[in-house]
Write a protein that holds these residues in place. Sequence first.
Motif, PDB file in Angstrom:
ATOM      1  N   ILE A   1       2.182   5.682  -7.665  1.00 10.46           N
ATOM      2  CA  ILE A   1       1.117   6.401  -8.362  1.00 10.46           C
ATOM      3  C   ILE A   1       1.316   7.908  -8.244  1.00 10.46           C
ATOM      4  O   ILE A   1       1.090   8.663  -9.201  1.00 10.46           O
ATOM      5  N   THR A   2       1.770   8.366  -7.086  1.00 12.43           N
ATOM      6  CA  THR A   2       2.055   9.796  -6.917  1.00 12.43           C
ATOM      7  C   THR A   2       3.099  10.261  -7.916  1.00 12.43           C
ATOM      8  O   THR A   2       2.931  11.292  -8.587  1.00 12.43           O
TER       9      THR A   2
ATOM     10  N   PHE B   1       3.287   8.916  -0.109  1.00 16.06           N
ATOM     11  CA  PHE B   1       3.001  10.120  -0.888  1.00 16.06           C
ATOM     12  C   PHE B   1       4.195  11.068  -0.871  1.00 16.06           C
ATOM     13  O   PHE B   1       4.643  11.544  -1.922  1.00 16.06           O
ATOM     14  N   GLY B   2       4.742  11.329   0.308  1.00 21.28           N
ATOM     15  CA  GLY B   2       5.886  12.229   0.411  1.00 21.28           C
ATOM     16  C   GLY B   2       7.098  11.706  -0.338  1.00 21.28           C
ATOM     17  O   GLY B   2       7.823  12.465  -0.978  1.00 21.28           O
ATOM     18  N   ALA B   3       7.312  10.396  -0.272  1.00 19.92           N
ATOM     19  CA  ALA B   3       8.432   9.806  -0.996  1.00 19.92           C
ATOM     20  C   ALA B   3       8.240   9.941  -2.500  1.00 19.92           C
ATOM     21  O   ALA B   3       9.184  10.234  -3.241  1.00 19.92           O
TER      22      ALA B   3
ATOM     23  N   PRO C   1       0.811  -1.230   0.000  1.00 16.87           N
ATOM     24  CA  PRO C   1       0.000   0.000   0.000  1.00 16.87           C
ATOM     25  C   PRO C   1       0.840   1.273   0.000  1.00 16.87           C
ATOM     26  O   PRO C   1       0.538   2.226  -0.728  1.00 16.87           O
ATOM     27  N   VAL C   2       1.908   1.294   0.772  1.00 21.59           N
ATOM     28  CA  VAL C   2       2.774   2.475   0.825  1.00 21.59           C
ATOM     29  C   VAL C   2       3.583   2.607  -0.462  1.00 21.59           C
ATOM     30  O   VAL C   2       3.753   3.704  -1.002  1.00 21.59           O
TER      31      VAL C   2
ATOM     32  N   THR D   1      18.172   9.326   2.105  1.00 17.20           N
ATOM     33  CA  THR D   1      17.362  10.255   2.887  1.00 17.20           C
ATOM     34  C   THR D   1      16.065   9.549   3.264  1.00 17.20           C
ATOM     35  O   THR D   1      15.670   8.574   2.622  1.00 17.20           O
ATOM     36  N   VAL D   2      15.393  10.043   4.300  1.00 15.66           N
ATOM     37  CA  VAL D   2      14.285   9.302   4.899  1.00 15.66           C
ATOM     38  C   VAL D   2      13.049  10.186   5.047  1.00 15.66           C
ATOM     39  O   VAL D   2      13.154  11.336   5.488  1.00 15.66           O
ATOM     40  N   VAL D   3      11.892   9.643   4.667  1.00 19.14           N
ATOM     41  CA  VAL D   3      10.618  10.309   4.925  1.00 19.14           C
ATOM     42  C   VAL D   3       9.961   9.636   6.131  1.00 19.14           C
ATOM     43  O   VAL D   3      10.474   8.664   6.682  1.00 19.14           O
TER      44      VAL D   3
END
Length: 221
Positions: free
Chosen positions: A110-111, A207-209, A103-104, A199-201
């Motif tokens: 898709i983003t 979405f942010g990634a 899911p993530v 780097t890390v979200v």
Amino acid sequence: MMNHDLHFAKPDYDRLRRRGMPEVIYGEGKTAVHITAIMRALNEAGQNAFATRVTAEQAEAVRVALPEAVYHETARILTCDITPLPEQKGKIAVLCAGTSDLPVAEEAAITAERMGANVERVYDVGVAGLHRLLSRVEQFGDARVIVVVAGMEGALPSVVGGLTDKPVIACPTSVGYGASFGGIAALLGMLNSCASGVTVVNIDNGFGAGVAAALINRQAG
């Protein structure tokens, strides 16, 4: 600049000009009525509508009012497009450790696609079966940026970071047994990666990634 106050929300119609992507609706905690109204307002302003963290029940209710909306079930994303998406250029790779992380990973993929990136999906390549990752290095080796999604101890981004000269965006998930503490173990593991260029979200922030990867991809183009 258009200013359309919905009383409960004030859509940012100028975000498309500033960021190259319309405002995105965070669906969790919102009612289907509110999601519908914001999506319709964006469409009426000539922009595509995109909502994240939407449940199947929310999506079903929204699609009664907006039957042209499309629900991406795995990613929990609801879209309602009235204009063509940007032409896909460059290449981003999205890797995930296991199917529980899908899911993530799909939220990230898709983003990025909606922001104009070609996305190569490389799934179920966690470190518990390292041969699966090593056999697919060629699939992601030529990507401009790599998103790596993993839960448990969060080791996968460090391994990938040691195999590529591309930027790696690590995204921890809340997948794991009790001592994973809802993704905190993976988050700390990724923040302490010994591989340079990682780097890390935040936890579960596909979405942010996806946004970060798409912006890097644009600059590289």
